[in-house]
Design an enzyme around this catalytic site. Structure first.
Site, mmCIF file in Angstrom:
data_model
loop_
_atom_site.group_PDB
_atom_site.id
_atom_site.type_symbol
_atom_site.label_atom_id
_atom_site.label_comp_id
_atom_site.label_asym_id
_atom_site.label_seq_id
_atom_site.Cartn_x
_atom_site.Cartn_y
_atom_site.Cartn_z
ATOM 1 N N HIS A 19 14.519 -17.205 22.865
ATOM 2 C CA HIS A 19 13.393 -16.776 22.043
ATOM 3 C C HIS A 19 12.767 -17.962 21.309
ATOM 4 O O HIS A 19 11.539 -18.062 21.191
ATOM 5 C CB HIS A 19 13.849 -15.732 21.010
ATOM 6 N N LEU A 23 17.998 -12.390 18.102
ATOM 7 C CA LEU A 23 17.354 -13.552 18.710
ATOM 8 C C LEU A 23 18.349 -14.635 19.126
ATOM 9 O O LEU A 23 19.395 -14.803 18.515
ATOM 10 C CB LEU A 23 16.332 -14.136 17.736
ATOM 11 N N GLN A 58 12.844 2.193 26.239
ATOM 12 C CA GLN A 58 13.174 1.371 27.410
ATOM 13 C C GLN A 58 14.673 1.288 27.674
ATOM 14 O O GLN A 58 15.105 0.557 28.564
ATOM 15 C CB GLN A 58 12.574 -0.020 27.268
ATOM 16 N N TYR A 91 20.405 -17.357 28.940
ATOM 17 C CA TYR A 91 20.482 -16.746 27.610
ATOM 18 C C TYR A 91 20.018 -15.302 27.682
ATOM 19 O O TYR A 91 19.009 -14.982 28.318
ATOM 20 C CB TYR A 91 19.594 -17.509 26.623
#
Length: 283
Positions: free
Chosen positions: A37, A33, A61, A186
């Site tokens: 987030h 994270l 994915q 980010y």
């Protein structure tokens, strides 16, 4: 804060929340994270009674097994961060509990209209993995709201289409891209950048902004010339371009002269790291 790893435990907790008529906000993540987030979590608090953050590095994915294995797993650090933000529940399941059968013959969910173009063309199967895991999370967590960043713009449109066409009673809330002071968006993948690449990476958004400003100033005229000049600038900086073009912001088709709501989408390589970004263009 509850850290839940087993689906049976999660089911019981969700039933309890629903029984108490509390709304649920879901922030779905793959872990590792960052501040982007956190901004989604802060947004979720404005809409929801109970905040649930899922942490699951979804194998389906990823473009390759190598990429999947090297993706940073930082669960302990993530939990410490989420505790400070007063998140109610962390759902961190194991792969064997999410994919019950061989992934090659597993049931998958696809949004055909948007999954095979642009990023989907460059990364075959990526969005099928995204939509499948999201459907699983939506079914398990039953959120009233789910929160996504606008940096992954194609993904955002795919999720909205998924919600609409599969009749989920979930409201998708999007948040503007969160950036470092130098303009770089980010991303968990920023950690893959070398020290020299970190100095180059911010030029991606600088060139995007310069390009969109020129397009707006010219009201869409000479757009091919403007884009070509920007592509040359990116190449000179060391970026390898996959996508750098203007599209209709709703369908992601190539922009036509009548389109008023457009977006510049960029997907580039810097060394071995893929960077994506975008900026809206509204005339």
């Amino acid at each position: 804060m509850n850290i839940i790893k087993k689906i049976k435990v999660l089911n019981k907790k969700i039933q309890e929340i629903k029984k108490n008529n509390k709304t649920i906000g879901l922030v779905a993540t793959m872990g590792n994270l960052h501040y982007g987030h956190i901004k989604l979590i802060l947004l979720a608090k404005k809409y929801s009674d109970v905040i649930i953050v899922s942490i699951f590095t979804n194998p389906t994915q990823f473009d390759s097994l190598i990429d999947y294995k090297k993706y940073p797993r930082t669960l302990k650090k993530d939990c410490t961060l989420l505790k400070k933000e007063n998140v109610d529940i962390i759902f961190a399941p194991e792969e064997k509990d999410i994919y019950l059968s061989d992934k090659k013959i597993h049931t998958y969910v696809k949004v055909p209209s948007l999954s095979n173009i642009l990023e989907g063309k460059s990364r075959p199967g990526h969005f099928i993995g995204v939509t499948t895991i999201l459907c699983k999370l939506f079914n398990l967590i039953q959120p009233n709201f789910s929160f996504f960043g606008e940096k992954d713009y194609q993904q955002l449109l795919i999720v909205k289409t998924l919600i609409k066409e599969l009749n989920y009673s979930i409201k998708i809330i999007s948040a503007p891209t969160i950036r470092l002071k130098n303009g770089l968006a980010y991303s968990s993948r920023n950690k893959y950048l070398s020290s020299s690449e970190k100095k180059i990476a911010p030029f991606l958004y600088k060139i995007i902004k310069k390009t969109t400003d020129k397009i707006i100033q010219k009201k869409g005229e000479n757009i091919k010339f403007i884009l070509n000049a920007s592509r040359k600038d990116l190449t000179k900086k060391g970026f390898i371009i996959d996508i750098f073009d203007v599209y209709n912001a709703k369908q992601l088709t190539k922009r036509s002269e009548n389109d008023k709501n457009n977006i510049l989408l960029a997907s580039v390589w810097l060394g071995k790291t893929r960077l994506i970004d975008n900026k809206k263009i509204i005339f």
